[in-house]
Scaffold this active site. Sequence first.
Site, PDB file in Angstrom:
ATOM      1  N   SER A 252       4.417   2.686   4.727  1.00  8.35           N
ATOM      2  CA  SER A 252       2.823   3.455   4.395  1.00  8.35           C
ATOM      3  C   SER A 252       2.858   3.987   2.864  1.00  8.35           C
ATOM      4  CB  SER A 252       2.856   4.604   5.364  1.00  8.35           C
ATOM      5  OG  SER A 252       3.439   5.680   4.847  1.00  8.35           O
ATOM      6  N   LYS A 253       1.660   4.656   2.471  1.00  8.74           N
ATOM      7  CA  LYS A 253       1.636   5.140   0.979  1.00  8.74           C
ATOM      8  C   LYS A 253       2.792   6.095   0.759  1.00  8.74           C
ATOM      9  CE  LYS A 253      -3.200   4.103   0.210  1.00  8.74           C
ATOM     10  NZ  LYS A 253      -4.331   4.243   1.476  1.00  8.74           N
ATOM     11  N   ARG A 254       3.081   6.854   1.841  1.00 10.80           N
ATOM     12  CA  ARG A 254       4.231   7.716   1.541  1.00 10.80           C
ATOM     13  C   ARG A 254       5.475   6.979   1.015  1.00 10.80           C
ATOM     14  NH1 ARG A 254       7.431   9.007   5.790  1.00 10.80           N
ATOM     15  NH2 ARG A 254       6.646   7.263   6.977  1.00 10.80           N
ATOM     16  N   GLY A 256       5.449   5.037  -1.441  1.00  9.23           N
ATOM     17  CA  GLY A 256       5.146   4.420  -3.004  1.00  9.23           C
ATOM     18  C   GLY A 256       4.194   3.361  -2.802  1.00  9.23           C
TER      19      GLY A 256
END
Length: 474
Positions: A252-254, A256
């Site tokens: 996920s965006k977490r 990167g």
Amino acid sequence: MTVRVRFAPSPTGYLHIGGARTALYSYLFAKANNGKFILRVEDTDLERSKREYELAQVNDLKWCGIEYDEGPDRPGDYGPYRQSERQEIYKNLAEKFIQEGKAYYCFLTSEELEELTVKAEAEKKAPHTYHGKYRDLSLEEAKKKIEAGEDYVIRFKNPGKTWAIKDIVRGDVSWPVDMVGDFVIIRSNGMPVYNFCCVVDDAMMKITHVIRAEEHLNNTCRQLMIYEAMGEKAPEFAHCSLLVGEDRQKLSKRHGATSVTQYKELGYLPEALVNYLTLLGWSHPEEKDIFDINALESFDLSRLSKSPAMYDIKKLNYYNEQYLRALPVEKMVEGFETFIGDERFNSQTQEWKEKFATLINEKIQLFSEAKDFLDLFFVPGADEDEQYKEAMSWETTPQIKEYLKAELSKVEGEYATEEDVGNWMNYLKKELKIKGKPLFMGIRVCLTGRAHGPDLKGVVALSPVKVIKDRLEK
Ligand code: GLU
């Protein structure tokens, strides 16, 4: 039978690298089987779907070199290829299902649904247990309610069987009778739900293999019911394993950058990205790691892995590095012009830029990293680490420095040449009898201000003499 495979993104965001991987597998499988690869845009979520995202996803697919044979902008025999333009088809089929007793109008309000969920939970039953309240209402009664202005959805009448598939990746998968209830196929706003229109389209577009993310595995149960109700044979399914980050959680965006657009903007090469993505959950028959995906003669779905694939940016950088090294110098320069963003580079001649590219080609993994090398040519200061200090402490180093000062003042142009550096080294060796490390390291620290770096002659030929003189003064 012609193999027909589709990629069916929802245009509710940018193309996720997981989506790109699914698209790649579908594309490669179609290509390897002389089949067709279709792009279908699943834009029935009116609130979240945006044309801008569709265009961005299409551009990103094309940037990756994933070409489709049929799609919204590539007419074929089974269009339209955007679900928002196929509304009549879904409505008519839902009506047909109602006439055939395979679906029905349902008038449960959201309050009632909530109450029923609470009731089911209290009785430790599945929430869908009570969704069939209007299952047996006659069509006349239902029509009356509709005429009276009551809101309704259309529910599919679950025939109550067990369902099973032999998934190409996951093997035998089956679902129990009570896995789902009577599920909605048309919402109260008239829009069809994914599980319905996906099947309608896959059947009508003659899709033979559905390759998609594992998270859709359980949807397959509902989808099999729709195929049966349509009198259509279900395609083969291949549910690809999840992409996870180093913490083994879903990517996920977490973690990167997760969209293809981001990687494009960061300056990654598409060939490197697709090469890496192809190997995230698939293995090359000859165990190759660097290969041109378009040169693959076969793409066997049985080589897809069952276990989650770990996304590792360091590995991607390694692939990018390999592809950068093989890049023609002019392409390298173009990449630098776009991604370095520094006047000290941009204002140079093409010849300077090409020499620079050749010099540092093997030292970087990304175009943007080249920026870090510019100080080496343009900043007179020094990198005073331990090895630099050691070299400065040798008694021969001041001798080298004085000699170079004198030589540099004789240079007429803006730059010294590689030949000049060769001559200086010869002189130091022959006349001043300086050899080995004191010679190589000594001359390097004097001319570049650093104990390490790319090929010395190359660095000097790209550094303005004025900068080197200032450095020697310092
Ligand atoms: N629109 C769905 C998605 O983007 C497609 C799933 C499928 O391939 O069936 O996840």
